[in-house]
Design an enzyme around this catalytic site. Sequence first.
Site, short mmCIF file in Angstrom:
data_model
loop_
_atom_site.label_atom_id
_atom_site.label_comp_id
_atom_site.label_asym_id
_atom_site.label_seq_id
_atom_site.Cartn_x
_atom_site.Cartn_y
_atom_site.Cartn_z
N ASP A 166 0.84 -1.19 0.00
CA ASP A 166 0.00 0.00 0.00
C ASP A 166 0.88 1.25 0.00
O ASP A 166 1.87 1.33 0.73
CB ASP A 166 -0.89 -0.03 1.25
CG ASP A 166 -1.75 1.21 1.39
OD1 ASP A 166 -2.62 1.40 0.54
OD2 ASP A 166 -1.53 1.96 2.35
N GLU A 178 1.70 -0.48 -5.03
CA GLU A 178 0.78 0.60 -5.35
C GLU A 178 1.68 1.83 -5.50
O GLU A 178 2.13 2.40 -4.50
CB GLU A 178 -0.24 0.82 -4.23
CG GLU A 178 -1.23 1.92 -4.56
CD GLU A 178 -2.16 2.26 -3.40
OE1 GLU A 178 -3.32 2.63 -3.66
OE2 GLU A 178 -1.74 2.17 -2.23
#
Length: 727
Positions: A342, A378
Amino acid sequence: MQVWPGQAYPLGATYDGAGTNFAVFSEAAERIELCLLHDDGSETAVELRENDAFVRHAYLPGIMPGQRYGFRLHGPYEPERGDRCNAAKLLLDPYAKAVSGRIAWGEEVYGYHFDRPDRRNDLDSAPHTMTSVVVNPYFDWGDDRRPRTDYHRTVIYEAHVKGLTMLHPRLPEELRGTYAALAHPAIIEHLTELGVTTLELMPVHQFVHDHRLVDAGLANYWGYNTIGFFAPHNAYASWGDRGQQVLEFKSAVRALHQAGIEVILDVVYNHTAEGNHLGPTLSFRGLDNASYYRLAEDPRYYMDTTGTGNSLLMRSPHVLQLIMDSLRYWATEMRVDGFRFDLAATLARQFHEVDRLSSFFDLVQQDPVVSQVKLIAEPWDVGEGGYQVGNFPPLWTEWNGKYRDTVRDLWRGEPRTLAEFASRLTGSSDLYQGDGRRPLASVNFVTCHDGFTLHDLVSYDSKHNEANGEANRDGENHNRSWNCGAEGETDDPAILALRGRQMRNFIATLMLSQGVPMLSHGDEFARTQRGNNNAYCQDSDLSWVHWPDPADPAGAAALELMRFTRTLVWLRRDHPVFRRRRFFHGRPVEGTHDELSDIVWFTPEGEEMRQGDWQAVHAQSLTVFLNGSAISEPGPRGERVHDDSFLLMFNAHHEALDFTVPVDHGSLWQVVVDTGEPTGVDPGSGAKVGAGDRLTLMDRSLMVLQRPGQSTGRRASGRFEGGRNRG
């Protein structure tokens, strides 16, 4: 109680069958107490007197799995200098393998008084906070083997443990929303029938429900609020939180592996749940605030490139060790097959700028364990210069946000998108070819947990996040969505037909694109969140997957979309021409004995595209020839790879268009996919068309034509049964 010196490594609580070794790092501590917690609310404190390189440690004979514990740290409380030690706060072990309980929010878990933030708070947090748990590391893995699915065969399914399983009608009530549910045959059958190879789980590291959300009657449903990087989230366990969550998670991984399904974890190493300078003192802040967090020029405050209040200090050797130890633990002890990071750009912020050669990437590159699993970034954060799509090192794959944006733009009718769409369809060579990466560096997606679901993408022009309690201010404003003529729910048959067609277009485009496709859970049967594009706080049936009921008309339509999705997934898996490991050459391939190029672009009239055709403002339609006899990469034993050839006809125009089948690229073709049909498959079970024939494509639809060749994949005959190619 006997207290032996013990060892400084490994960090955390390590049970060896006779007792437990405890070790914790803190450079700020003057003294550390290990507190053993008892069920009657009392605790036994043991001072950790041994100190090696700022690691305090001790071995306690007879301490068994299930024992709850925490640390109390004595040291300076001087926020103006970055120190926030407070022995009144029971601290979680950063290396805890399991966590028990949940936080009862109140002033007790904060290091200051609400009415006087400048005044130290000495209220005891122990009765109000979570506790670490000693776990038994032993588990019978049996004959478990990692599937080790190659990237070019990978189909990722992003899912939430609770959201996927909470409403499944075949699951026992007591298992719904748990790790055990993932191992249930009903879930595994769905994934295998769909053709999924890899289950990407949204955060399962122990996380915290924010004080603000709990007060508002909401929850941190998504889980991007980690406090324990080694512990499976205890609320997803069906039968206890004293270590049972570890066994249950391992059992789920073992069952999924037996079905040939990989498990990837969405991990959040960029920040913790302790928030900004007004956040609670739960673990890292109380142990060594300045070693774990990026502090601002005024060390009372935190630098924040994540939008959560804090960012971990990626140039600290102790933070890097924590992350690498956590990754190795999950890859070895828990046997997961990879990680999706993330806001991964934050991990590269060694100083201020995003640094491609930061220490974190160096460590991953040389690590014999972590470097061998799937690593997905990401590739952005919310800080300056944080959008880094295409800039991660060659070992990494990336969520391709540009793929998502371009595909959405094409199908909603944005002008001047055709040229970029061609690049995204063929693996984004403009992003990945320059540094030696291949099409498989691109994880392609149209939707994910963050944003509209597939149904809502074609049903709403604007977000509708009122249920989140932030006056609809939260969530992305620019969604590249189109409601097809009505905002939200409608009974207009023309609009519903168009929405169904658009969903089929998105799914088909995803599966026909080079790269690694990723589906978001429930999109295969049109899951809706009623226009909420930021359901991070909605732990309710708004965000849970509603499994379709065949007896309900809406359920029947949802199952039809699921059959179409399954058809396209299996079409991709059967044909290597859709999952090439190298970029197209755009010319005949040497040694293939085929004079045709490996890829050719045509106008709808069947003429090869010229430069002006790409630049036309309103050009929204084209045909792509994929030559199955011109695949340059060899098979696993060095053999030539042969496949059928395909014509992909895209009509993103708002009116029906006639397409001409190109001449000189095959004399006889068979229609195998037509998103203009409600089933998505030509009702004639594969109508035959010849070179020069004209086909009418409905407005906003695509068609796939197949020319049989010497396929080395699963041979497709154009006959579809139950949505899956059985040829």
